[in-house]
Write an enzyme that holds these catalytic residues in place. Sequence first.
Site, PDB file in Angstrom:
ATOM      1  N   GLU A  59       1.089  -1.200   0.089  1.00 19.20           N
ATOM      2  CA  GLU A  59      -0.028   0.043  -0.115  1.00 19.20           C
ATOM      3  C   GLU A  59       0.783   1.180  -0.097  1.00 19.20           C
ATOM      4  O   GLU A  59       1.982   1.419   0.602  1.00 19.20           O
ATOM      5  CB  GLU A  59      -0.884  -0.110   1.246  1.00 19.20           C
ATOM      6  CG  GLU A  59      -1.763  -1.072   1.204  1.00 19.20           C
ATOM      7  CD  GLU A  59      -3.219  -0.959   2.213  1.00 19.20           C
ATOM      8  OE1 GLU A  59      -4.076  -1.367   1.875  1.00 19.20           O
ATOM      9  OE2 GLU A  59      -2.675  -0.670   3.312  1.00 19.20           O
ATOM     10  N   CYS A  84       3.482   8.558   1.082  1.00 18.72           N
ATOM     11  CA  CYS A  84       4.266   7.753   2.006  1.00 18.72           C
ATOM     12  C   CYS A  84       4.259   6.341   1.189  1.00 18.72           C
ATOM     13  O   CYS A  84       3.579   5.636   0.859  1.00 18.72           O
ATOM     14  CB  CYS A  84       3.103   7.513   3.124  1.00 18.72           C
ATOM     15  SG  CYS A  84       3.730   6.372   4.342  1.00 18.72           S
ATOM     16  N   CYS A 132       6.382  -6.802   7.428  1.00 15.85           N
ATOM     17  CA  CYS A 132       7.637  -6.551   8.349  1.00 15.85           C
ATOM     18  C   CYS A 132       7.920  -7.243   9.249  1.00 15.85           C
ATOM     19  O   CYS A 132       7.085  -8.221   9.631  1.00 15.85           O
ATOM     20  CB  CYS A 132       6.713  -5.071   9.083  1.00 15.85           C
ATOM     21  SG  CYS A 132       8.208  -3.875   9.854  1.00 15.85           S
ATOM     22  N   CYS A 184       5.889  -4.208  16.130  1.00 15.21           N
ATOM     23  CA  CYS A 184       5.604  -3.289  16.877  1.00 15.21           C
ATOM     24  C   CYS A 184       4.001  -3.386  17.251  1.00 15.21           C
ATOM     25  O   CYS A 184       3.329  -3.444  16.419  1.00 15.21           O
ATOM     26  CB  CYS A 184       5.764  -1.701  16.495  1.00 15.21           C
ATOM     27  SG  CYS A 184       7.616  -1.422  15.895  1.00 15.21           S
ATOM     28  N   CYS A 187       1.104  -1.210  15.855  1.00 18.34           N
ATOM     29  CA  CYS A 187       1.204  -0.991  14.268  1.00 18.34           C
ATOM     30  C   CYS A 187       0.528  -2.103  13.712  1.00 18.34           C
ATOM     31  O   CYS A 187       0.757  -3.196  13.842  1.00 18.34           O
ATOM     32  CB  CYS A 187       2.715  -0.645  13.860  1.00 18.34           C
ATOM     33  SG  CYS A 187       2.905  -0.521  12.024  1.00 18.34           S
ATOM     34  N   CYS A 244      -1.402   6.773   9.815  1.00 18.44           N
ATOM     35  CA  CYS A 244       0.240   6.109  10.250  1.00 18.44           C
ATOM     36  C   CYS A 244      -0.184   4.832  11.236  1.00 18.44           C
ATOM     37  O   CYS A 244      -1.044   4.821  12.078  1.00 18.44           O
ATOM     38  CB  CYS A 244       0.818   7.042  11.381  1.00 18.44           C
ATOM     39  SG  CYS A 244       1.454   8.562  10.374  1.00 18.44           S
TER      40      CYS A 244
END
Length: 421
Positions: free
Chosen positions: A139, A152, A159, A163, A166, A397
């Site tokens: 994305e 962005c 990933c 985190c 996230c 975010c």
Amino acid sequence: MDQDMATTLDIARGNPNAATLPGTQGLRPAPVAESVAEPEKPTLIGLTREDMAAALSGIGVPQKQLRMRVAQLWHWLYVRGVSDFAAMTNIAKDLRGLLAEHFLIARPQIISEQVSVDGTRKWLFQFPPRGAGRPVEVETVYIPEEGRGTLCVSSQVGCTLTCTFCHTGTQKLVRNLTSEEILSQILMARDRLGDFPDAETPQGAAVPSEGRLVSNIVMMGMGEPLYNFENVKTALLIASDGDGLSLSKRRITLSTSGVVPEIARTGDEIGCMLAISLHAVRDDLRDILVPINKKWNIKALLDACRAYPGLSNAKRITFEYVMLKGVNDSDADARELVRLLRGIPAKINLIPFNPWPGSEYECSDWERIEEFADIVNRAGYASPIRTPRGRDIFAACGQLKSASERMRKKDRDAAAQVAAG
């Protein structure tokens, strides 16, 4: 999704109503791949000039022509934004045919394009497997503001950092993106927004009132950029090349969760602005929120920041701090944040937590965020509160995650419920 809140353009499936949906008028058609099989030909996008010259030499372009041909291709790819060799009108027809026979410059497939009520746009792009076993998706988000348009960009599919606040961290790493795939996100955004010469901007689209529509790049999408250093470096150096996309390095920001050994290299070899995903002022808490802290703790991270090449009041480091209710938002946390950053030319971005399905956190109350910001501001740090953008399309975010991965999780959850009873 509630269609009163956001618009989804189902491009890959050829939605016949796409041309009449809000904000879609004038969009240039997205090239859609007929197959997602591994490409048989290499791409010229994402190659350095030296590698492009070697590729041209390999198909018989005379040595004395290489410099001129690379300059021509560079201009067509990154200034004019073409995605078809046939459009390169100052290159001989037979050479265009030879290039098309051996190389690709086509754009990736767009699976969907979503437009938020606030004008934020999110694209879901599909790339070939390239070792992943199946096509992969990432994305990319465009955030329009009065004086700039920020893109962005993602650096990995999934990933490894996990985190806990996230959404992207809940998707396992599939693979790194290539330099071509990183650059293609920029090229596609400029295509869709009409940000290349002779292109049209979609009627009613939220874009800056003047200047370039994609004026800023932030490596803050899916993945940890410094775990894909070489590809990110190549892509960003091409993006900042003065004879191509020509984005100022002051308008390119790389965000890292704290891969300390690569921070100095980022300054030396890329020269872009640096952002740090800090989010906590104590190691015990940061170990939970940002688990990479167990490898490189806050002291090691801030020592690397103090030594960042080119650091000055004109080139400050941005520290990102997500506001989590009852977790990291006390006055004591604010004062400790100020103490930790003392002596580092810095600014602090306070980010209201953006919720996502299954998250255990809540966003701090707005009054609490403002009180936190007051403490930081009184200490002399510019600490704007980043207003959430694109929440209704999961573009804010910490919310990025490929749509297919969301669907797979939904299917797994449904299957588990059936199995349980």
